[in-house]
Design an enzyme around this catalytic site. Structure first.
Site, PDB file in Angstrom:
ATOM      1  N   ASP A  56       4.503 -16.475  10.825  1.00 19.36           N
ATOM      2  CA  ASP A  56       3.485 -16.131   9.828  1.00 19.36           C
ATOM      3  C   ASP A  56       3.645 -17.056   8.612  1.00 19.36           C
ATOM      4  OD1 ASP A  56       1.451 -14.547   8.727  1.00 19.36           O
ATOM      5  OD2 ASP A  56       2.882 -13.168   7.780  1.00 19.36           O
ATOM      6  N   HIS A  57       2.543 -17.632   8.176  1.00 19.45           N
ATOM      7  CA  HIS A  57       2.531 -18.495   6.976  1.00 19.45           C
ATOM      8  C   HIS A  57       3.515 -19.668   7.030  1.00 19.45           C
ATOM      9  CE1 HIS A  57      -0.367 -16.141   4.704  1.00 19.45           C
ATOM     10  NE2 HIS A  57       0.245 -15.059   5.149  1.00 19.45           N
TER      11      HIS A  57
END
Ligand code: G3H
Ligand code: 13P
Ligand code: ZN
Length: 337
Positions: free
Chosen positions: A83-84
């Site tokens: 994520d990210h």
């Protein structure tokens, strides 16, 4: 079955019209809680680790805990997702750990704060797509920015996604799924008074792009969890999330992946606060981490039912290299220097 590329989980979801929660994890209890919920409801699931979470665990610890979830639950399609991610380097690390999908968040510069240019975003996303697809790994990218500044993720300002830009971005990058900004923010304080999402922007984007859409900042911040936080010594005033009904509407309008971190944090912390306040003599971590794990699992069961994921665990993992190659048919159509 077990480890499945996120692209496949999301394309199945799109075909059948349900949403799949992507739940952030930092530790063993969170992973176990989410997997118990997936098993109970027979749901495909995306477990995701932010680059901050991976760094906190020195990468290997969390990576191996996530792999344990896959090994322990052979009947559940599981995606391990970064994520990210914000650089090719962060993506390479996740892929080396065995992740089946990565997000490259090129909506912000690599300081994690400054809004990037469209050209920067296309360039970094394209380099990740080329690297990841060659290794059978799916790629999520983001266009537009969310509000909320959470531990270095987010610019603090909302820039809703421009639908035309989204269409061009998908064509120019060959990305597998697209995170869009329609008014959500990370964290527990998403809106001033009530939920205010721009469904018209979502509809327009859906009509222009043909890949799964991702909604970040999609925690609902349930009132009972906030009340419990406050009741047991916490301090959370004015926390507001995205109501479940709005998420269900978003799923109907084409959102397939729903990112949830904050609600999990609330469930865990409220449960820990309760144990510590009601039984101050306890000091064995299992005495509060166990109830926290149970509380998180109960919350995720509700989400899996509400998003329509429940009952959709079936064996659709690629069985051969040829199957895997077929999955990534999207080509980069335009070369950039
Ligand atoms: O989108 C952000 C997630 O809530 C991850 O947060 O960077 O603090 O792990 P984190
Ligand atoms: P929340 O803060 O709403 O849970 O969003 C999490 C998220 O978007 C993770 O990428
Ligand atoms: Zn996010």
């Amino acid at each position: 079955m077990a480890l499945v590329p996120t692209k496949q989980i999301l394309e199945e979801a799109r075909k059948e019209g349900y949403g799949v929660g992507a739940y952030n994890v930092n530790n063993m209890e969170q992973i176990q809680a989410i997997m118990a919920a997936a098993k109970e409801t027979q749901s495909p699931v995306i477990i995701q680790a932010s680059r901050g979470a991976l760094k906190y665990s020195n990468f290997t610890y969390l990576g191996y805990l996530m792999k344990a979830a896959v090994v322990e639950n052979p009947e559940i399609p599981v995606a391990m997702h970064l994520d990210h991610g914000n650089s090719l380097e962060s993506v390479v690390k996740a892929i080396d750990l065995g992740f089946s999908s990565v997000m490259i968040d090129g909506s912000l510069m690599d300081d994690g704060k400054t809004v990037s240019t469209y050209e920067y975003n296309v360039k970094i996303t394209r380099s990740v797509v080329e690297y990841a697809h060659a290794r059978g790994v799916s790629v999520e990218a983001e266009i537009g920015t969310l509000g909320g500044l959470e531990d270095g993720v987010g610019s603090g300002k909302i820039h809703l996604t421009d639908p035309q830009e989204a269409e061009n971005f998908v064509k120019e990058t060959g990305v597998d799924s697209l995170a869009i900004a329609i008014g959500t923010s990370h964290g527990a304080y998403k809106f001033k008074r009530e939920e205010n999402l721009d469904f018209d922007v979502l509809k327009k984007i859906r009509s222009l792009i043909d890949i799964p859409i991702v909604l970040h900042g999609a925690s609902s911040v349930p009132k009972e969890l906030v009340d419990n936080m406050n009741k047991y010594g916490g301090k959370m005033a004015g926390a507001i999330g995205v109501p479940i009904a709005s998420l269900q509407e978003a799923i109907k309008l084409g959102v397939s992946k729903i990112n949830v971190d904050t609600d999990g944090r609330l469930a865990i912390t409220a449960a820990i606060r309760k144990v510590l306040m009601e039984t101050p003599e306890k000091f064995d971590p299992r005495d509060y981490l166990g109830p926290a794990r149970t509380a998180l699992s109960e919350l995720i069961v509700l989400k899996m039912k509400a998003f329509g994921t429940a009952g959709h665990a079936k064996d659709y993992a690629p069985k051969s290299l040829e199957d895997m190659k077929k999955l990534y048919t999207v080509q980069v159509v335009e070369k950039m220097d």
